[in-house]
Design a protein around this motif. Structure first.
Motif, PDB file in Angstrom:
ATOM      1  N   PHE A 112       4.883   0.525 -53.189  1.00 36.56           N
ATOM      2  CA  PHE A 112       4.608   1.108 -52.018  1.00 36.56           C
ATOM      3  C   PHE A 112       4.657   0.216 -50.964  1.00 36.56           C
ATOM      4  CE2 PHE A 112       2.966   4.432 -54.620  1.00 36.56           C
ATOM      5  CZ  PHE A 112       3.037   5.589 -53.769  1.00 36.56           C
ATOM      6  N   ILE A 113       5.158   0.644 -49.670  1.00 40.29           N
ATOM      7  CA  ILE A 113       5.214  -0.318 -48.526  1.00 40.29           C
ATOM      8  C   ILE A 113       4.514   0.447 -47.329  1.00 40.29           C
ATOM      9  CG2 ILE A 113       7.152  -1.622 -49.155  1.00 40.29           C
ATOM     10  CD1 ILE A 113       8.820   0.191 -47.286  1.00 40.29           C
ATOM     11  N   SER A 114       4.209  -0.182 -46.152  1.00 39.83           N
ATOM     12  CA  SER A 114       3.523   0.495 -45.304  1.00 39.83           C
ATOM     13  C   SER A 114       4.755   1.250 -44.517  1.00 39.83           C
ATOM     14  CB  SER A 114       3.359  -0.712 -44.018  1.00 39.83           C
ATOM     15  OG  SER A 114       3.069   0.011 -42.799  1.00 39.83           O
ATOM     16  N   ALA A 115       4.242   2.559 -43.970  1.00 44.18           N
ATOM     17  CA  ALA A 115       5.424   3.685 -43.698  1.00 44.18           C
ATOM     18  C   ALA A 115       5.701   3.266 -42.180  1.00 44.18           C
ATOM     19  CB  ALA A 115       4.836   4.876 -43.531  1.00 44.18           C
ATOM     20  N   GLN A 116       4.752   2.396 -41.424  1.00 47.78           N
ATOM     21  CA  GLN A 116       5.021   2.109 -40.280  1.00 47.78           C
ATOM     22  C   GLN A 116       6.094   0.911 -39.950  1.00 47.78           C
ATOM     23  OE1 GLN A 116       3.604   3.057 -37.370  1.00 47.78           O
ATOM     24  NE2 GLN A 116       2.416   4.668 -38.410  1.00 47.78           N
ATOM     25  N   SER A 117       6.221   0.347 -41.002  1.00 52.04           N
ATOM     26  CA  SER A 117       7.122  -0.802 -40.961  1.00 52.04           C
ATOM     27  C   SER A 117       8.729  -0.365 -41.779  1.00 52.04           C
ATOM     28  CB  SER A 117       6.730  -2.266 -41.383  1.00 52.04           C
ATOM     29  OG  SER A 117       6.432  -1.938 -42.953  1.00 52.04           O
ATOM     30  N   ALA A 118       8.461   0.658 -42.501  1.00 53.66           N
ATOM     31  CA  ALA A 118       9.596   1.168 -43.175  1.00 53.66           C
ATOM     32  C   ALA A 118      10.739   1.781 -42.159  1.00 53.66           C
ATOM     33  CB  ALA A 118       9.431   2.550 -44.077  1.00 53.66           C
ATOM     34  N   TYR A 119      12.051   1.914 -42.970  1.00 55.52           N
ATOM     35  CA  TYR A 119      13.411   2.195 -42.400  1.00 55.52           C
ATOM     36  C   TYR A 119      13.674   3.504 -42.916  1.00 55.52           C
ATOM     37  CZ  TYR A 119      13.775  -2.302 -40.514  1.00 55.52           C
ATOM     38  OH  TYR A 119      13.399  -3.517 -39.555  1.00 55.52           O
ATOM     39  N   TYR A 120      13.455   4.656 -42.439  1.00 47.85           N
ATOM     40  CA  TYR A 120      13.596   5.879 -43.181  1.00 47.85           C
ATOM     41  C   TYR A 120      15.299   6.322 -43.028  1.00 47.85           C
ATOM     42  CZ  TYR A 120       8.763   7.093 -43.850  1.00 47.85           C
ATOM     43  OH  TYR A 120       7.473   7.142 -44.464  1.00 47.85           O
ATOM     44  N   VAL A 121      15.656   6.904 -43.983  1.00 43.71           N
ATOM     45  CA  VAL A 121      17.295   7.485 -43.864  1.00 43.71           C
ATOM     46  C   VAL A 121      16.896   8.987 -43.987  1.00 43.71           C
ATOM     47  CG1 VAL A 121      19.425   7.637 -45.116  1.00 43.71           C
ATOM     48  CG2 VAL A 121      18.173   5.587 -44.671  1.00 43.71           C
ATOM     49  N   VAL A 122      17.339   9.767 -42.897  1.00 41.66           N
ATOM     50  CA  VAL A 122      17.091  11.135 -43.073  1.00 41.66           C
ATOM     51  C   VAL A 122      18.337  11.759 -42.754  1.00 41.66           C
ATOM     52  CG1 VAL A 122      15.935  12.835 -41.306  1.00 41.66           C
ATOM     53  CG2 VAL A 122      14.933  10.476 -41.869  1.00 41.66           C
ATOM     54  N   GLY A 123      18.369  12.786 -43.642  1.00 45.88           N
ATOM     55  CA  GLY A 123      19.482  13.719 -43.805  1.00 45.88           C
ATOM     56  C   GLY A 123      20.711  13.010 -44.464  1.00 45.88           C
ATOM     57  N   SER A 124      20.506  12.356 -45.775  1.00 44.88           N
ATOM     58  CA  SER A 124      21.408  12.098 -46.258  1.00 44.88           C
ATOM     59  C   SER A 124      22.158  13.087 -47.323  1.00 44.88           C
ATOM     60  CB  SER A 124      21.034  10.687 -47.231  1.00 44.88           C
ATOM     61  OG  SER A 124      20.170  11.183 -48.373  1.00 44.88           O
ATOM     62  N   MET A 125      23.194  12.710 -48.103  1.00 44.28           N
ATOM     63  CA  MET A 125      23.576  13.767 -48.754  1.00 44.28           C
ATOM     64  C   MET A 125      22.788  14.005 -50.191  1.00 44.28           C
ATOM     65  SD  MET A 125      27.705  13.387 -48.778  1.00 44.28           S
ATOM     66  CE  MET A 125      27.606  11.274 -49.052  1.00 44.28           C
TER      67      MET A 125
END
Length: 173
Positions: A112-125
């Motif tokens: 688990f990491i802070s969601a505020q500092s995370a890099y989200y990848v949205v819409g991948s395959m």
């Protein structure tokens, strides 16, 4: 003529189940078929109680959807764990649970990491959890970029991924 419709319906159900990547695991000993899954021994469960392996909102098995898990703390200091950002949004926006200190699983390290500092990848395959648009998080931008190169999608921050997750509820009404 009715028998033909019954056969076609059964064939359709069989094909649907065969093509949807149904999880084969019911216990930690079996093989997982979902990208999101990890064995129970690798899952970090932050909530307590006899249902600690289940999403607090939808009841889905957390290790089966572990790579999209989120956790948050309520104002009364209760830790709640979710199978997806979709369920975080549901709890926060629909249930009006005042959540803070939102965390997400880093796909690379499974921690688990802070969601505020995370890099989200949205819409991948890769398939999404509780949503048509997948949302996977990474602690490091280089890991998110490598994931995008392999599976597509767009890198964004927590706020933007949260906003996209909110759109799931606009289409449900």
């Amino acid at each position: 003529m009715k028998i033909i419709y019954i056969i076609l319906a059964l064939l359709g159900i069989f094909l649907f189940n065969a093509c949807t990547g149904t999880v084969q695991q019911q216990t930690p000993q079996k093989t997982y078929t979902r990208f999101q899954s990890v064995p129970l021994s690798q899952a970090i469960l932050l909530q307590h109680g006899n249902k600690k392996e289940d999403c607090i909102i939808c009841g889905m098995h957390l290790p089966t959807f572990y790579k999209t898990n989120h956790a948050a703390t309520t104002k009364d200091h209760q830790i709640r764990q979710y199978c997806s950002l979709h369920c975080v949004v549901h709890d926060n926006e629909i249930n009006k649970t005042d959540l803070y200190d939102v965390k997400v699983v880093d796909v690379t390290t499974l921690k688990f990491i802070s969601a505020q500092s995370a890099y989200y990848v949205v819409g991948s395959m890769r398939e999404g959890t509780m949503s048509h648009f997948s949302k996977y998080a990474f602690a490091k931008r280089k890991n998110a970029d490598a994931f995008v190169k392999k599976y597509g999608g767009h890198v964004m921050n927590f706020y933007d991924a949260y906003t996209i997750a909110m759109q799931d509820f606009m289409t449900e009404e």
